[in-house]
Each structure stands twice: as C-alpha cells, then as structure tokens.
Design a protein around this motif. Structure first.
Motif, PDB file in Angstrom:
ATOM      1  N   GLY A  42       0.720  -1.200   0.007  1.00 32.81           N
ATOM      2  CA  GLY A  42      -0.001   0.107  -0.060  1.00 32.81           C
ATOM      3  C   GLY A  42       0.749   1.240  -0.103  1.00 32.81           C
ATOM      4  O   GLY A  42       0.159   2.579   0.116  1.00 32.81           O
ATOM      5  N   LEU A  43       2.101   1.257  -0.202  1.00 35.39           N
ATOM      6  CA  LEU A  43       2.999   2.372  -0.040  1.00 35.39           C
ATOM      7  C   LEU A  43       3.242   2.778  -1.382  1.00 35.39           C
ATOM      8  O   LEU A  43       3.060   2.285  -2.448  1.00 35.39           O
ATOM      9  CB  LEU A  43       4.279   1.968   0.763  1.00 35.39           C
ATOM     10  CG  LEU A  43       4.135   1.397   2.069  1.00 35.39           C
ATOM     11  CD1 LEU A  43       5.698   1.119   2.517  1.00 35.39           C
ATOM     12  CD2 LEU A  43       3.381   2.345   2.774  1.00 35.39           C
ATOM     13  N   ARG A  44       4.000   4.184  -1.377  1.00 37.66           N
ATOM     14  CA  ARG A  44       4.138   4.834  -2.602  1.00 37.66           C
ATOM     15  C   ARG A  44       5.545   4.403  -3.237  1.00 37.66           C
ATOM     16  O   ARG A  44       6.481   4.457  -2.493  1.00 37.66           O
ATOM     17  CB  ARG A  44       4.223   6.134  -2.533  1.00 37.66           C
ATOM     18  CG  ARG A  44       4.873   7.072  -3.637  1.00 37.66           C
ATOM     19  CD  ARG A  44       4.762   8.602  -3.449  1.00 37.66           C
ATOM     20  NE  ARG A  44       5.393   8.944  -1.919  1.00 37.66           N
ATOM     21  CZ  ARG A  44       6.685   9.065  -1.857  1.00 37.66           C
ATOM     22  NH1 ARG A  44       7.510   9.056  -2.980  1.00 37.66           N
ATOM     23  NH2 ARG A  44       7.367   9.290  -0.638  1.00 37.66           N
ATOM     24  N   TRP A  45       5.562   4.081  -4.560  1.00 31.94           N
ATOM     25  CA  TRP A  45       6.827   3.582  -4.866  1.00 31.94           C
ATOM     26  C   TRP A  45       7.109   4.249  -6.298  1.00 31.94           C
ATOM     27  O   TRP A  45       5.968   4.491  -7.152  1.00 31.94           O
ATOM     28  CB  TRP A  45       6.689   1.899  -5.313  1.00 31.94           C
ATOM     29  CG  TRP A  45       6.385   1.357  -4.189  1.00 31.94           C
ATOM     30  CD1 TRP A  45       5.358   0.743  -3.751  1.00 31.94           C
ATOM     31  CD2 TRP A  45       7.546   1.161  -2.986  1.00 31.94           C
ATOM     32  NE1 TRP A  45       5.745  -0.035  -2.419  1.00 31.94           N
ATOM     33  CE2 TRP A  45       6.913   0.449  -1.810  1.00 31.94           C
ATOM     34  CE3 TRP A  45       8.798   1.453  -2.798  1.00 31.94           C
ATOM     35  CZ2 TRP A  45       7.446  -0.230  -0.953  1.00 31.94           C
ATOM     36  CZ3 TRP A  45       9.470   1.008  -1.674  1.00 31.94           C
ATOM     37  CH2 TRP A  45       8.609   0.369  -0.676  1.00 31.94           C
ATOM     38  N   PRO A  46       8.413   4.308  -7.047  1.00 34.93           N
ATOM     39  CA  PRO A  46       9.404   3.858  -6.137  1.00 34.93           C
ATOM     40  C   PRO A  46      10.168   4.797  -5.000  1.00 34.93           C
ATOM     41  O   PRO A  46       9.309   5.891  -5.053  1.00 34.93           O
ATOM     42  CB  PRO A  46      10.679   3.864  -7.392  1.00 34.93           C
ATOM     43  CG  PRO A  46      10.106   5.148  -8.246  1.00 34.93           C
ATOM     44  CD  PRO A  46       8.560   4.903  -8.128  1.00 34.93           C
ATOM     45  N   ARG A  47      11.023   4.478  -4.226  1.00 38.98           N
ATOM     46  CA  ARG A  47      11.483   5.196  -3.324  1.00 38.98           C
ATOM     47  C   ARG A  47      13.098   5.799  -3.635  1.00 38.98           C
ATOM     48  O   ARG A  47      13.771   4.750  -3.440  1.00 38.98           O
ATOM     49  CB  ARG A  47      11.541   4.678  -1.791  1.00 38.98           C
ATOM     50  CG  ARG A  47      10.132   4.562  -1.208  1.00 38.98           C
ATOM     51  CD  ARG A  47       9.457   5.737  -1.152  1.00 38.98           C
ATOM     52  NE  ARG A  47       8.249   5.764  -0.514  1.00 38.98           N
ATOM     53  CZ  ARG A  47       7.995   5.548   0.875  1.00 38.98           C
ATOM     54  NH1 ARG A  47       8.784   5.647   1.782  1.00 38.98           N
ATOM     55  NH2 ARG A  47       6.768   5.352   1.288  1.00 38.98           N
ATOM     56  N   PRO A  48      13.225   6.990  -3.795  1.00 40.76           N
ATOM     57  CA  PRO A  48      14.732   7.339  -4.174  1.00 40.76           C
ATOM     58  C   PRO A  48      15.385   7.272  -3.026  1.00 40.76           C
ATOM     59  O   PRO A  48      15.054   7.730  -1.949  1.00 40.76           O
ATOM     60  CB  PRO A  48      14.564   8.694  -5.082  1.00 40.76           C
ATOM     61  CG  PRO A  48      13.460   9.281  -4.399  1.00 40.76           C
ATOM     62  CD  PRO A  48      12.294   8.246  -3.982  1.00 40.76           C
ATOM     63  N   THR A  49      16.728   7.181  -3.262  1.00 39.37           N
ATOM     64  CA  THR A  49      17.922   7.256  -2.004  1.00 39.37           C
ATOM     65  C   THR A  49      18.608   8.425  -2.882  1.00 39.37           C
ATOM     66  O   THR A  49      18.438   9.108  -3.943  1.00 39.37           O
ATOM     67  CB  THR A  49      18.609   6.171  -1.605  1.00 39.37           C
ATOM     68  OG1 THR A  49      19.341   5.883  -2.761  1.00 39.37           O
ATOM     69  CG2 THR A  49      17.630   5.141  -1.208  1.00 39.37           C
ATOM     70  N   ASP A  50      19.894   8.924  -2.340  1.00 35.83           N
ATOM     71  CA  ASP A  50      20.816   9.784  -2.816  1.00 35.83           C
ATOM     72  C   ASP A  50      21.134   9.445  -4.413  1.00 35.83           C
ATOM     73  O   ASP A  50      21.307  10.084  -5.326  1.00 35.83           O
ATOM     74  CB  ASP A  50      21.903   9.988  -2.117  1.00 35.83           C
ATOM     75  CG  ASP A  50      21.601  10.864  -0.875  1.00 35.83           C
ATOM     76  OD1 ASP A  50      20.656  11.495  -0.785  1.00 35.83           O
ATOM     77  OD2 ASP A  50      22.377  11.144   0.067  1.00 35.83           O
ATOM     78  N   ARG A  51      21.486   7.986  -4.456  1.00 35.80           N
ATOM     79  CA  ARG A  51      22.176   7.671  -5.739  1.00 35.80           C
ATOM     80  C   ARG A  51      21.485   6.397  -6.327  1.00 35.80           C
ATOM     81  O   ARG A  51      21.966   5.933  -7.080  1.00 35.80           O
ATOM     82  CB  ARG A  51      23.397   7.444  -5.511  1.00 35.80           C
ATOM     83  CG  ARG A  51      24.217   8.620  -5.093  1.00 35.80           C
ATOM     84  CD  ARG A  51      25.635   8.174  -4.733  1.00 35.80           C
ATOM     85  NE  ARG A  51      25.594   7.480  -3.288  1.00 35.80           N
ATOM     86  CZ  ARG A  51      26.680   6.482  -2.856  1.00 35.80           C
ATOM     87  NH1 ARG A  51      27.764   6.359  -3.439  1.00 35.80           N
ATOM     88  NH2 ARG A  51      26.385   5.892  -1.647  1.00 35.80           N
ATOM     89  N   ALA A  52      20.243   5.687  -5.618  1.00 34.54           N
ATOM     90  CA  ALA A  52      19.542   4.860  -6.127  1.00 34.54           C
ATOM     91  C   ALA A  52      18.047   4.674  -5.865  1.00 34.54           C
ATOM     92  O   ALA A  52      17.743   5.754  -5.642  1.00 34.54           O
ATOM     93  CB  ALA A  52      20.099   3.564  -5.227  1.00 34.54           C
ATOM     94  N   SER A  53      17.320   3.746  -6.118  1.00 36.25           N
ATOM     95  CA  SER A  53      15.991   3.846  -5.690  1.00 36.25           C
ATOM     96  C   SER A  53      15.486   2.439  -5.161  1.00 36.25           C
ATOM     97  O   SER A  53      15.944   1.507  -5.690  1.00 36.25           O
ATOM     98  CB  SER A  53      15.022   4.385  -6.884  1.00 36.25           C
ATOM     99  OG  SER A  53      15.003   3.634  -7.881  1.00 36.25           O
ATOM    100  N   LEU A  54      14.494   2.090  -4.630  1.00 33.83           N
ATOM    101  CA  LEU A  54      13.872   1.246  -4.179  1.00 33.83           C
ATOM    102  C   LEU A  54      12.485   0.767  -4.619  1.00 33.83           C
ATOM    103  O   LEU A  54      11.642   1.900  -5.030  1.00 33.83           O
ATOM    104  CB  LEU A  54      13.586   0.880  -2.565  1.00 33.83           C
ATOM    105  CG  LEU A  54      14.949   1.521  -1.680  1.00 33.83           C
ATOM    106  CD1 LEU A  54      14.699   0.959  -0.115  1.00 33.83           C
ATOM    107  CD2 LEU A  54      15.982   0.347  -2.124  1.00 33.83           C
ATOM    108  N   ARG A  61      30.491   1.608  -2.267  1.00 33.62           N
ATOM    109  CA  ARG A  61      29.895   2.789  -2.580  1.00 33.62           C
ATOM    110  C   ARG A  61      28.735   3.354  -1.729  1.00 33.62           C
ATOM    111  O   ARG A  61      28.485   4.645  -1.996  1.00 33.62           O
ATOM    112  CB  ARG A  61      29.392   2.630  -3.990  1.00 33.62           C
ATOM    113  CG  ARG A  61      30.243   2.107  -5.165  1.00 33.62           C
ATOM    114  CD  ARG A  61      29.685   2.064  -6.157  1.00 33.62           C
ATOM    115  NE  ARG A  61      30.377   1.252  -7.416  1.00 33.62           N
ATOM    116  CZ  ARG A  61      30.079   1.192  -8.600  1.00 33.62           C
ATOM    117  NH1 ARG A  61      28.949   1.938  -9.164  1.00 33.62           N
ATOM    118  NH2 ARG A  61      30.628   0.272  -9.438  1.00 33.62           N
ATOM    119  N   GLY A  62      28.661   2.726  -0.557  1.00 29.60           N
ATOM    120  CA  GLY A  62      27.673   3.204   0.357  1.00 29.60           C
ATOM    121  C   GLY A  62      26.177   2.987  -0.138  1.00 29.60           C
ATOM    122  O   GLY A  62      25.254   3.461   0.503  1.00 29.60           O
ATOM    123  N   LEU A  63      25.982   2.318  -1.107  1.00 26.40           N
ATOM    124  CA  LEU A  63      24.602   2.031  -1.777  1.00 26.40           C
ATOM    125  C   LEU A  63      23.882   1.212  -0.780  1.00 26.40           C
ATOM    126  O   LEU A  63      22.592   1.292  -0.426  1.00 26.40           O
ATOM    127  CB  LEU A  63      24.702   1.373  -3.144  1.00 26.40           C
ATOM    128  CG  LEU A  63      25.189   2.006  -4.232  1.00 26.40           C
ATOM    129  CD1 LEU A  63      25.339   1.305  -5.577  1.00 26.40           C
ATOM    130  CD2 LEU A  63      24.533   3.350  -4.674  1.00 26.40           C
TER     131      LEU A  63
END
Length: 207
Positions: A9-21, A116-118
């Motif tokens: 039920g959540l909103r997607w995608p979810r960005p991070t600084d350099r990636a996304s979920l 890389r911190g990902l």
C-alpha cells in the motif's frame, strides 16, 4: 484470502541519494540471480541454486515477492532487501497489541557495487519505511558472525547487537559457527536522526 503485505500500500519507487527502491516483480528473477549465484554472495545466503529455472520458481512465489524490495542504480538491479513483517511476542491477554509491530530484515548487494555506500543508503531507506510508513516499533536482523560486511552495515545504520550465539548456525562449508542478532527500536532510530541533525523523522529520508 491472505491480507496484502503492508508494503503493497505504499508509494513507489523510493529514491535514495544515488539509487531507488521498488517492489520486486517476477521478471526481475534473472537480474537478481546474476549476483546471488556468485560464490562470494552465495557463501552467506540461507539457500542458493545454480539453476536459473529453479531460481525463477523460488523467486516468483507470491509470498516471497510481497516482502522483497529491489535496489536499482543507474537503471540496473544491484541488490534486494527483505522486509518480513510479523508479530512481537506477547502474553495472550495483550497479543492483539503485538500484531504486525516488527519486521525481520535481510539484504543482498551485488559485490560489483560494494564500497559505494549503496547498501547503507538502501538499508536506511528501509528503516524509514519500517518506522515512518509502516509504523513499526522494532526491526531485527541476523547474520553469521564471520560475515563482517553484514554486521558492520547494521552497526553503521545504528542497529544494536543483542545476541552473540555460540556455534549456533550450521554453515555448509564452515560447520557449526557463531551468529549475531541485531535490532533497532523506532525510538532509537528517531533519536539517532535527531542526533545527526535531522529532527522529527516524520517523513522518510528516502523521499
């Protein structure tokens, strides 16, 4: 009919600084298998297969897809995370208050993208999802004690080592080995955000 997984039920995608979920899909199986089949990854997984068709069948189970998020970087799948929401332990007369209040977490990152911190970004985003969006009170994760990248990642995001289990886990190559159990409470997570200069934590840092 089973209730939908809370992630649905959540909103997607979810960005991070350099990636996304984003939630996993059956068609992602081959991209995930490409790094999970590596020896340096499979060494620490609970199960592994060298057969793509067998992996597709296992990966595409609805109960598994429902709790799996993928990490994408520059348009490529570079990791996957598990968010398994469940009940906390409770005495029978208060069991209703412990329903779906915690999650067990797991993750795999393609070693080609390590350093890389990902993984840190992705796990921090998952913690925000668990505590902000899902309103959970506690998350947990386990690992082999010898899997230092995994427990170091947990400590980087503020998780506490709650247990050191001696010769508790049977590894296919190493025999009976030690394992660690980590956890984090919502209050601890929010206090850490405040200490880092991000007060409130009412909105996911992932966006």
């Amino acid at each position: 009919m089973d209730a939908p997984h809370p992630l649905a039920g959540l909103r997607w995608p979810r960005p991070t600084d350099r990636a996304s979920l984003r939630p996993a899909e059956p068609d992602d199986a081959e991209a995930v298998w490409a790094y999970r089949r590596r020896d340096d990854v499979g060494r620490w997984l609970g199960g592994r297969t060298e057969d793509l068709d067998a992996f597709r069948e296992w990966y595409a189970r609805p109960d598994r897809l429902a709790k799996t998020l993928l990490v994408e970087h520059d348009g490529r799948v570079v990791g996957d995370l598990m968010v398994s929401v469940g009940d906390g332990w409770a005495q029978l007369d208060v069991a209703g208050r412990a329903h779906a209040v915690e999650a067990d977490l797991g993750w795999v990152l393609d070693p080609a993208y390590a350093g890389r911190g990902l993984a840190t970004e992705a796990l921090e985003a998952v913690l925000a999802i668990c505590f902000d969006d899902l309103g959970l009170r506690r998350v947990t994760a386990d690992c082999f004690a010898a899997n230092s990248p995994s427990w170091r990642l947990m400590e980087r995001v503020g998780m506490r080592r709650e247990a050191h289990r001696v010769a508790e886990s049977l590894h296919r190559d190493l025999g009976w080995v030690d394992s660690y159990a980590y956890a984090l409470l919502a209050d601890e997570w929010r206090a850490r955000l405040t200490d880092a200069g991000r007060p409130g934590a009412t909105r996911s840092p992932a966006g």
